[in-house]
Design a protein around this motif. Structure first.
Motif, PDB file in Angstrom:
ATOM      1  N   ARG A  51       0.838  -1.209   0.000  1.00  0.00           N
ATOM      2  CA  ARG A  51       0.000   0.000   0.000  1.00  0.00           C
ATOM      3  C   ARG A  51       0.871   1.256   0.000  1.00  0.00           C
ATOM      4  O   ARG A  51       0.625   2.195  -0.771  1.00  0.00           O
ATOM      5  N   LEU A  52       1.898   1.272   0.840  1.00  0.00           N
ATOM      6  CA  LEU A  52       2.806   2.419   0.873  1.00  0.00           C
ATOM      7  C   LEU A  52       3.507   2.598  -0.461  1.00  0.00           C
ATOM      8  O   LEU A  52       3.674   3.721  -0.948  1.00  0.00           O
ATOM      9  N   GLY A  53       3.934   1.486  -1.078  1.00  0.00           N
ATOM     10  CA  GLY A  53       4.600   1.568  -2.369  1.00  0.00           C
ATOM     11  C   GLY A  53       3.710   2.163  -3.440  1.00  0.00           C
ATOM     12  O   GLY A  53       4.151   2.996  -4.242  1.00  0.00           O
ATOM     13  N   ARG A  54       2.439   1.751  -3.457  1.00  0.00           N
ATOM     14  CA  ARG A  54       1.500   2.290  -4.449  1.00  0.00           C
ATOM     15  C   ARG A  54       1.264   3.782  -4.221  1.00  0.00           C
ATOM     16  O   ARG A  54       1.186   4.565  -5.181  1.00  0.00           O
ATOM     17  N   LEU A  55       1.177   4.186  -2.963  1.00  0.00           N
ATOM     18  CA  LEU A  55       0.967   5.603  -2.667  1.00  0.00           C
ATOM     19  C   LEU A  55       2.182   6.435  -3.059  1.00  0.00           C
ATOM     20  O   LEU A  55       2.041   7.554  -3.559  1.00  0.00           O
ATOM     21  N   ARG A  56       3.371   5.896  -2.836  1.00  0.00           N
ATOM     22  CA  ARG A  56       4.584   6.638  -3.208  1.00  0.00           C
ATOM     23  C   ARG A  56       4.670   6.856  -4.715  1.00  0.00           C
ATOM     24  O   ARG A  56       5.260   7.842  -5.166  1.00  0.00           O
ATOM     25  N   GLU A  57       4.095   5.955  -5.483  1.00  0.00           N
ATOM     26  CA  GLU A  57       4.111   6.108  -6.946  1.00  0.00           C
ATOM     27  C   GLU A  57       3.380   7.372  -7.388  1.00  0.00           C
ATOM     28  O   GLU A  57       3.693   7.935  -8.437  1.00  0.00           O
ATOM     29  N   VAL A  58       2.396   7.797  -6.600  1.00  0.00           N
ATOM     30  CA  VAL A  58       1.598   8.974  -6.992  1.00  0.00           C
ATOM     31  C   VAL A  58       1.792  10.139  -6.015  1.00  0.00           C
ATOM     32  O   VAL A  58       0.979  11.071  -5.983  1.00  0.00           O
ATOM     33  N   ALA A  59       2.862  10.090  -5.241  1.00  0.00           N
ATOM     34  CA  ALA A  59       3.096  11.148  -4.252  1.00  0.00           C
ATOM     35  C   ALA A  59       3.221  12.521  -4.895  1.00  0.00           C
ATOM     36  O   ALA A  59       2.875  13.537  -4.292  1.00  0.00           O
ATOM     37  N   ASP A  60       3.719  12.574  -6.121  1.00  0.00           N
ATOM     38  CA  ASP A  60       3.917  13.854  -6.805  1.00  0.00           C
ATOM     39  C   ASP A  60       2.826  14.141  -7.837  1.00  0.00           C
ATOM     40  O   ASP A  60       2.929  15.112  -8.597  1.00  0.00           O
ATOM     41  N   GLU A  61       1.794  13.291  -7.882  1.00  0.00           N
ATOM     42  CA  GLU A  61       0.699  13.475  -8.839  1.00  0.00           C
ATOM     43  C   GLU A  61      -0.093  14.728  -8.492  1.00  0.00           C
ATOM     44  O   GLU A  61      -0.585  14.876  -7.377  1.00  0.00           O
ATOM     45  N   ARG A  62      -0.209  15.646  -9.440  1.00  0.00           N
ATOM     46  CA  ARG A  62      -0.873  16.917  -9.171  1.00  0.00           C
ATOM     47  C   ARG A  62      -2.380  16.867  -9.411  1.00  0.00           C
ATOM     48  O   ARG A  62      -3.113  17.762  -9.013  1.00  0.00           O
ATOM     49  N   ARG A  63      -2.857  15.816 -10.063  1.00  0.00           N
ATOM     50  CA  ARG A  63      -4.300  15.677 -10.240  1.00  0.00           C
ATOM     51  C   ARG A  63      -4.956  15.138  -8.972  1.00  0.00           C
ATOM     52  O   ARG A  63      -4.323  14.440  -8.191  1.00  0.00           O
ATOM     53  N   THR A  64      -6.216  15.446  -8.777  1.00  0.00           N
ATOM     54  CA  THR A  64      -6.969  14.921  -7.646  1.00  0.00           C
ATOM     55  C   THR A  64      -7.065  13.400  -7.763  1.00  0.00           C
ATOM     56  O   THR A  64      -7.262  12.860  -8.849  1.00  0.00           O
ATOM     57  N   LEU A  65      -6.908  12.704  -6.640  1.00  0.00           N
ATOM     58  CA  LEU A  65      -6.892  11.245  -6.616  1.00  0.00           C
ATOM     59  C   LEU A  65      -8.174  10.706  -5.995  1.00  0.00           C
ATOM     60  O   LEU A  65      -8.667  11.252  -5.002  1.00  0.00           O
ATOM     61  N   VAL A  66      -8.696   9.633  -6.571  1.00  0.00           N
ATOM     62  CA  VAL A  66      -9.921   9.011  -6.050  1.00  0.00           C
ATOM     63  C   VAL A  66      -9.657   7.538  -5.769  1.00  0.00           C
ATOM     64  O   VAL A  66      -9.093   6.826  -6.624  1.00  0.00           O
ATOM     65  N   TYR A  67     -10.050   7.082  -4.579  1.00  0.00           N
ATOM     66  CA  TYR A  67      -9.847   5.695  -4.172  1.00  0.00           C
ATOM     67  C   TYR A  67     -11.146   5.103  -3.639  1.00  0.00           C
ATOM     68  O   TYR A  67     -11.982   5.817  -3.068  1.00  0.00           O
ATOM     69  N   PHE A  68     -11.298   3.778  -3.793  1.00  0.00           N
ATOM     70  CA  PHE A  68     -12.312   3.027  -3.066  1.00  0.00           C
ATOM     71  C   PHE A  68     -11.602   2.371  -1.886  1.00  0.00           C
ATOM     72  O   PHE A  68     -10.430   1.998  -1.991  1.00  0.00           O
ATOM     73  N   GLU A  69     -12.305   2.206  -0.778  1.00  0.00           N
ATOM     74  CA  GLU A  69     -11.693   1.520   0.360  1.00  0.00           C
ATOM     75  C   GLU A  69     -12.749   0.833   1.208  1.00  0.00           C
ATOM     76  O   GLU A  69     -13.895   1.300   1.293  1.00  0.00           O
ATOM     77  N   ALA A  70     -12.359  -0.277   1.826  1.00  0.00           N
ATOM     78  CA  ALA A  70     -13.242  -0.987   2.754  1.00  0.00           C
ATOM     79  C   ALA A  70     -13.243  -0.260   4.094  1.00  0.00           C
ATOM     80  O   ALA A  70     -12.208   0.281   4.507  1.00  0.00           O
TER      81      ALA A  70
END
Length: 308
Positions: free
Chosen positions: A145-164
């Motif tokens: 999970r941390l690795g996936r988040l780090r991939e988009v740490a510099d993404e300037r677009r708004t991010l949308v996630y689903f979560e349990a």
């Protein structure tokens, strides 16, 4: 003559949000493939419609095995309607395999547009919506999970996630760690249902709130990374960004060009930073090897003297 695959959006909460065409397609389909046949039954009862076609289950566990069967029905001229528990099929739900297989066979695919948790959450988030990325569900394991988040740490677009709901507090805490505690976000819960709630605030604050326990279906919207000027990006940060892109599969040349464009810097400056870091790492290895060699040499002399 081949049939048609119809992807139909279903309500994410309020049954009144069902598109009018949904009832028509449910009644007319030769085959209805449903993620959960029991929920399909409740949906048809609420809409006052009766399916005349064959109803089959189509969920994550049997998606791969059932796709060829449905493709053959389509090839034989059937109109196949695909519905999931809520929202649009194939958006973090079963459907992608069937769409790809149908297109490969030259079978027509269409859709009945319907409610979308992604777009609804974006609209309610009070965050920028002109550009956004849908990231679906994050991995369950903390490290992944941390690795996936780090991939988009510099993404300037708004991010949308689903979560349990039972993983929401861990996810928000991980986001606060990677994106920054003050990054703005919105947790959208039970959209269009009786207990709809939209909680907005900094990630750290939301993580503390979620730690008390949250129920329902969750969509998380996170503000994109702030723009950084060239003065804020030191060589180490440039090298890190190039490394992230290389790990994701980009060639170094393309990664350097992309980072330079993001930072508003000449490609040569990013290239020089990468080369300098590579040389520094190589020199550090050489120094370490020389130190080890020196220690071994002094150990041999001492040993020899003692033997004498």
């Amino acid at each position: 003559m081949t049939g048609t695959l119809v992807l139909a959006g279903t309500p994410i909460g309020a049954i009144a949000d069902a598109p009018p065409r949904l009832a028509e397609e449910l009644a007319a389909a030769d085959v209805v493939a449903a993620e959960d046949t029991r929920r399909l039954r409740r949906l048809t009862q609420a809409l006052g419609v009766q399916t005349r076609g064959r109803v089959v289950s189509y969920f994550e566990g049997n998606e791969a095995a059932r796709t060829p069967e449905l493709v053959e029905a389509l090839a034989g001229g059937a109109r196949v309607l695909l519905v999931t528990d809520a929202g649009m099929p194939s958006v973090s739900d079963p459907g992608y395999r069937l769409v790809a297989a149908a297109v490969e066979r030259g079978i027509g695919v269409t859709a009945v547009p319907g409610p979308s948790a992604v777009l609804t959450a974006l609209a309610l988030s009070a965050l920028p919506v002109d550009r956004f990325c849908f990231e679906g569900f994050l991995p369950r394991k903390a490290g992944e999970r941390l690795g996936r988040l780090r991939e988009v740490a510099d993404e300037r677009r708004t991010l949308v996630y689903f979560e349990a709901p039972h993983r929401l507090d861990d996810t928000l805490a991980a986001m606060a760690e990677v994106f920054g505690a003050e990054r703005r976000a919105a947790v959208c819960r039970e959209l269009t249902k009786t207990y709809e709630e939209v909680r907005r605030g900094p990630l750290a604050e939301l993580a503390a709130w979620a730690a008390e326990g949250v129920r329902g279906e969750i969509t998380v919207v996170v503000e994109g990374a702030p723009e950084k000027g060239p003065a804020e990006l030191d060589p180490a940060e440039l090298v890190r960004r190039v490394g992230v892109r290389e790990e994701a599969g980009e060639r170094r040349k393309e990664a350097i060009a992309a980072v330079a464009a993001e930072a508003g810097l000449p490609k040569r400056e990013v290239f020089d930073a990468v080369v300098a870091a590579k040389n520094a790492a190589r020199d550090a290895v050489k120094d370490a090897a020389r130190n080890v060699g020196g220690e071994r040499g002094s150990g041999t002399v001492k040993g020899g003297g003692a033997a004498r």
